[in-house]
Scaffold this motif. Structure first.
Motif, short mmCIF file in Angstrom:
data_model
loop_
_atom_site.label_atom_id
_atom_site.label_comp_id
_atom_site.label_asym_id
_atom_site.label_seq_id
_atom_site.Cartn_x
_atom_site.Cartn_y
_atom_site.Cartn_z
N TYR A 138 0.61 -1.04 0.08
CA TYR A 138 -0.34 -0.04 -0.12
C TYR A 138 0.85 1.75 -0.15
N GLN A 139 0.66 2.16 -1.25
CA GLN A 139 1.46 3.22 -0.79
C GLN A 139 0.12 4.53 -0.05
N TYR A 140 1.21 4.91 0.98
CA TYR A 140 0.69 5.72 2.46
C TYR A 140 0.44 7.36 1.40
N ALA A 141 -0.13 8.05 1.70
CA ALA A 141 -0.53 9.05 1.32
C ALA A 141 -0.12 10.04 2.66
N GLY A 142 -1.11 10.31 3.20
CA GLY A 142 -0.72 10.67 4.81
C GLY A 142 -1.60 11.56 4.85
N LEU A 143 -1.26 13.00 5.44
CA LEU A 143 -2.40 14.29 5.42
C LEU A 143 -1.25 15.20 4.54
N GLY A 144 -0.11 16.13 5.84
CA GLY A 144 0.13 17.04 5.33
C GLY A 144 1.92 16.52 4.76
N LEU A 145 2.11 16.11 6.03
CA LEU A 145 3.92 15.30 6.42
C LEU A 145 4.04 14.60 5.11
N GLY A 146 3.66 13.49 5.95
CA GLY A 146 3.46 12.29 4.70
C GLY A 146 3.58 12.78 3.02
N ALA A 147 2.71 13.85 2.82
CA ALA A 147 2.93 13.94 1.31
C ALA A 147 4.58 14.99 0.81
N MET A 148 4.57 15.91 1.96
CA MET A 148 6.07 16.61 2.33
C MET A 148 7.05 15.26 1.82
N LEU A 149 6.86 14.71 2.89
CA LEU A 149 8.37 13.23 2.79
C LEU A 149 8.07 12.79 2.00
#
Length: 167
Positions: A138-149
């Protein structure tokens, strides 16, 4: 006797009057200091607030990523268990994939993204004692920090594999 007490009383009265004369100046000076201190506290808070928010949101983001990792681990376990049970006919690859996707659609935190986990299995429909392996990615998208990372490091892929022997 009254002569000796009068100079003392006059001296005490002069000390009181001198203290009362200086009291407003000290009090006003104290207020100025507290205003300056309040300004310093506001500046310090403004400097620390971004770090505090980063720490809080980072903790929340890590918690959600660990929860999603636990969900795909359980989904791979559920898929492997569904694939090894003794029943006739043996479950197919599509049956195992449906079990995994039903589990993840119910429990996975996706934040509205359309990332569906990929399911691969080997050994389905095998004879008694042969291993069945189910892998969920599964490709984790995250909220804001996960997307930036993930913009910096590439997509964050969570993977879980379960191996069980056929019954």
């Amino acid at each position: 006797m009254s002569h000796t007490t009068r100079p003392f009383a006059a001296h005490a009265a002069s000390k009181i009057s001198a203290a009362s004369r200086h009291a407003p100046a000290l009090h006003a000076s104290g207020r100025r200091r507290s205003r300056r201190q309040a300004g310093v506290a506001a500046v310090e808070f403004a400097l620390i607030l971004p770090l505090l928010l980063l720490l809080i949101f980072g903790t929340v983001e890590l918690g959600i990523a660990l929860y999603d990792k636990a969900v795909i681990t359980n989904a791979s376990r559920e898929g492997a268990r569904a694939g090894i049970v003794l029943k006739s006919p043996k479950p197919t690859s599509a049956d195992i994939k449906n079990v995994v996707q039903n589990y993840t659609s119910s429990f996975l935190v996706t934040f509205g993204t359309a990332n569906t986990p990929t399911v691969t299995q080997t050994g389905q429909g095998g004879a008694f004692g042969t291993p069945l392996s189910v892998t969920v990615s599964y490709q984790y998208a995250g909220l804001g920090l996960g997307a930036m990372l993930s913009a910096v490091t590439g997509p964050i892929t969570l993977t879980a594999t379960t191996v069980m022997n056929n019954e």
